[in-house]
Design a protein around this motif. Structure first.
Motif, PDB file in Angstrom:
ATOM      1  N   MET A   1       0.852  -1.170   0.000  1.00 18.87           N
ATOM      2  CA  MET A   1       0.000   0.000   0.000  1.00 18.87           C
ATOM      3  C   MET A   1       0.899   1.234   0.000  1.00 18.87           C
ATOM      4  SD  MET A   1      -2.815   1.185   2.860  1.00 18.87           S
ATOM      5  CE  MET A   1      -4.243   0.398   2.173  1.00 18.87           C
ATOM      6  N   THR A   2       0.662   2.120  -0.911  1.00 22.95           N
ATOM      7  CA  THR A   2       1.446   3.354  -0.975  1.00 22.95           C
ATOM      8  C   THR A   2       0.868   4.382  -0.008  1.00 22.95           C
ATOM      9  OG1 THR A   2       0.094   4.339  -2.711  1.00 22.95           O
ATOM     10  CG2 THR A   2       1.954   2.951  -3.425  1.00 22.95           C
ATOM     11  N   ASN A   3       1.629   5.451   0.206  1.00 26.20           N
ATOM     12  CA  ASN A   3       1.164   6.519   1.087  1.00 26.20           C
ATOM     13  C   ASN A   3      -0.140   7.122   0.550  1.00 26.20           C
ATOM     14  OD1 ASN A   3       1.558   8.268   3.370  1.00 26.20           O
ATOM     15  ND2 ASN A   3       2.052   9.887   1.910  1.00 26.20           N
ATOM     16  N   LYS A   4      -0.222   7.303  -0.752  1.00 29.85           N
ATOM     17  CA  LYS A   4      -1.422   7.880  -1.372  1.00 29.85           C
ATOM     18  C   LYS A   4      -2.634   6.972  -1.142  1.00 29.85           C
ATOM     19  CE  LYS A   4      -3.212   9.569  -5.750  1.00 29.85           C
ATOM     20  NZ  LYS A   4      -2.970   9.739  -7.183  1.00 29.85           N
ATOM     21  N   GLU A   5      -2.442   5.670  -1.333  1.00 29.46           N
ATOM     22  CA  GLU A   5      -3.531   4.713  -1.114  1.00 29.46           C
ATOM     23  C   GLU A   5      -3.955   4.696   0.352  1.00 29.46           C
ATOM     24  OE1 GLU A   5      -2.312   1.447  -4.549  1.00 29.46           O
ATOM     25  OE2 GLU A   5      -1.560   1.221  -2.501  1.00 29.46           O
ATOM     26  N   PHE A   6      -2.974   4.771   1.250  1.00 31.52           N
ATOM     27  CA  PHE A   6      -3.269   4.788   2.679  1.00 31.52           C
ATOM     28  C   PHE A   6      -4.097   6.013   3.045  1.00 31.52           C
ATOM     29  CE2 PHE A   6      -1.986   6.183   6.985  1.00 31.52           C
ATOM     30  CZ  PHE A   6      -2.550   5.142   7.705  1.00 31.52           C
ATOM     31  N   ILE A   7      -3.711   7.178   2.542  1.00 30.44           N
ATOM     32  CA  ILE A   7      -4.441   8.416   2.844  1.00 30.44           C
ATOM     33  C   ILE A   7      -5.851   8.370   2.272  1.00 30.44           C
ATOM     34  CG2 ILE A   7      -4.513  10.898   2.335  1.00 30.44           C
ATOM     35  CD1 ILE A   7      -1.462  10.885   2.765  1.00 30.44           C
ATOM     36  N   GLU A   8      -6.001   7.835   1.060  1.00 28.83           N
ATOM     37  CA  GLU A   8      -7.338   7.711   0.464  1.00 28.83           C
ATOM     38  C   GLU A   8      -8.234   6.806   1.293  1.00 28.83           C
ATOM     39  OE1 GLU A   8      -6.568   6.359  -3.504  1.00 28.83           O
ATOM     40  OE2 GLU A   8      -5.992   8.368  -4.210  1.00 28.83           O
ATOM     41  N   GLU A   9      -7.701   5.665   1.731  1.00 24.70           N
ATOM     42  CA  GLU A   9      -8.474   4.724   2.541  1.00 24.70           C
ATOM     43  C   GLU A   9      -8.833   5.331   3.889  1.00 24.70           C
ATOM     44  OE1 GLU A   9     -10.451   1.302   3.872  1.00 24.70           O
ATOM     45  OE2 GLU A   9      -9.889   1.929   1.851  1.00 24.70           O
ATOM     46  N   LEU A  10      -7.872   5.978   4.525  1.00 25.99           N
ATOM     47  CA  LEU A  10      -8.120   6.599   5.825  1.00 25.99           C
ATOM     48  C   LEU A  10      -9.133   7.730   5.713  1.00 25.99           C
ATOM     49  CD1 LEU A  10      -7.356   6.537   8.797  1.00 25.99           C
ATOM     50  CD2 LEU A  10      -5.486   8.110   8.281  1.00 25.99           C
ATOM     51  N   SER A  11      -9.027   8.541   4.675  1.00 25.70           N
ATOM     52  CA  SER A  11      -9.972   9.658   4.508  1.00 25.70           C
ATOM     53  C   SER A  11     -11.391   9.141   4.278  1.00 25.70           C
ATOM     54  CB  SER A  11      -9.533  10.581   3.372  1.00 25.70           C
ATOM     55  OG  SER A  11      -9.602   9.940   2.129  1.00 25.70           O
ATOM     56  N   ARG A  12     -11.502   8.020   3.578  1.00 23.66           N
ATOM     57  CA  ARG A  12     -12.824   7.418   3.371  1.00 23.66           C
ATOM     58  C   ARG A  12     -13.394   6.914   4.692  1.00 23.66           C
ATOM     59  NH1 ARG A  12     -14.810   2.687   3.089  1.00 23.66           N
ATOM     60  NH2 ARG A  12     -12.839   1.555   3.124  1.00 23.66           N
ATOM     61  N   ARG A  13     -12.543   6.300   5.526  1.00 17.55           N
ATOM     62  CA  ARG A  13     -13.018   5.739   6.792  1.00 17.55           C
ATOM     63  C   ARG A  13     -13.402   6.807   7.810  1.00 17.55           C
ATOM     64  NH1 ARG A  13      -9.851   0.255   8.479  1.00 17.55           N
ATOM     65  NH2 ARG A  13     -10.008  -0.777   6.481  1.00 17.55           N
ATOM     66  N   VAL A  14     -12.672   7.921   7.856  1.00 17.92           N
ATOM     67  CA  VAL A  14     -12.967   8.954   8.845  1.00 17.92           C
ATOM     68  C   VAL A  14     -13.843  10.065   8.273  1.00 17.92           C
ATOM     69  CG1 VAL A  14     -10.913   8.498  10.222  1.00 17.92           C
ATOM     70  CG2 VAL A  14     -10.828  10.225   8.415  1.00 17.92           C
ATOM     71  N   ASP A  15     -14.224   9.932   7.011  1.00 20.27           N
ATOM     72  CA  ASP A  15     -15.113  10.882   6.337  1.00 20.27           C
ATOM     73  C   ASP A  15     -14.550  12.312   6.373  1.00 20.27           C
ATOM     74  OD1 ASP A  15     -17.358  11.486   4.836  1.00 20.27           O
ATOM     75  OD2 ASP A  15     -18.571  11.992   6.589  1.00 20.27           O
ATOM     76  N   LYS A  16     -13.286  12.432   6.005  1.00 13.06           N
ATOM     77  CA  LYS A  16     -12.612  13.726   5.902  1.00 13.06           C
ATOM     78  C   LYS A  16     -12.047  13.861   4.496  1.00 13.06           C
ATOM     79  CE  LYS A  16     -12.751  14.965  10.310  1.00 13.06           C
ATOM     80  NZ  LYS A  16     -13.400  16.142  10.787  1.00 13.06           N
ATOM     81  N   THR A  17     -11.644  15.076   4.138  1.00 15.05           N
ATOM     82  CA  THR A  17     -11.044  15.278   2.827  1.00 15.05           C
ATOM     83  C   THR A  17      -9.645  14.673   2.798  1.00 15.05           C
ATOM     84  OG1 THR A  17     -10.031  17.389   3.391  1.00 15.05           O
ATOM     85  CG2 THR A  17     -12.302  17.453   2.548  1.00 15.05           C
ATOM     86  N   GLY A  18      -9.166  14.421   1.599  1.00 16.50           N
ATOM     87  CA  GLY A  18      -7.825  13.872   1.449  1.00 16.50           C
ATOM     88  C   GLY A  18      -6.764  14.818   1.989  1.00 16.50           C
ATOM     89  N   LYS A  19      -6.988  16.115   1.805  1.00 17.26           N
ATOM     90  CA  LYS A  19      -6.025  17.115   2.268  1.00 17.26           C
ATOM     91  C   LYS A  19      -5.949  17.123   3.800  1.00 17.26           C
ATOM     92  CE  LYS A  19      -4.652  21.637   0.703  1.00 17.26           C
ATOM     93  NZ  LYS A  19      -5.028  22.807  -0.065  1.00 17.26           N
TER      94      LYS A  19
END
Length: 96
Positions: A1-19
């Protein structure tokens, strides 16, 4: 899992923006790095423990020339997974 993929998955789970999530992850890694640089042990419940260990100096041998040399002491980062994290891997097969 890349950093970008990790951030996308985490942002989806916590319902926050990617930024926002990227800023949170960056802040977390900065805090962990700072604590470890200060020689502190960082424990994340349910994940594991990060700690800095000192490796003592030792004598090593070059296998080609058979010459002995001194390896200076150094600090290394160690990680010990939590029991719950270990259990999650025990119950999965390599195929998954």
């Amino acid at each position: 899992m890349t950093n970008k993929e990790f951030i996308e998955e985490l942002s989806r789970r916590v319902d926050k923006t990617g930024k926002d999530t990227a800023a949170l992850v960056s802040s977390l890694t900065d805090s962990l790095s700072q604590a470890l640089q200060e020689g502190k042990t960082v424990s994340l419940q349910g994940f594991g423990v990060f700690e800095v260990k000192k490796k003592m100096e030792r004598i090593s041998v070059n296998p080609v020339t058979k010459q002995r040399f001194l390896v200076p002491p150094k600090l290394v980062l160690g990680f010990k997974p939590s029991v719950s994290l270990k259990d999650k891997f025990k119950n999965t097969s390599p195929d998954e």
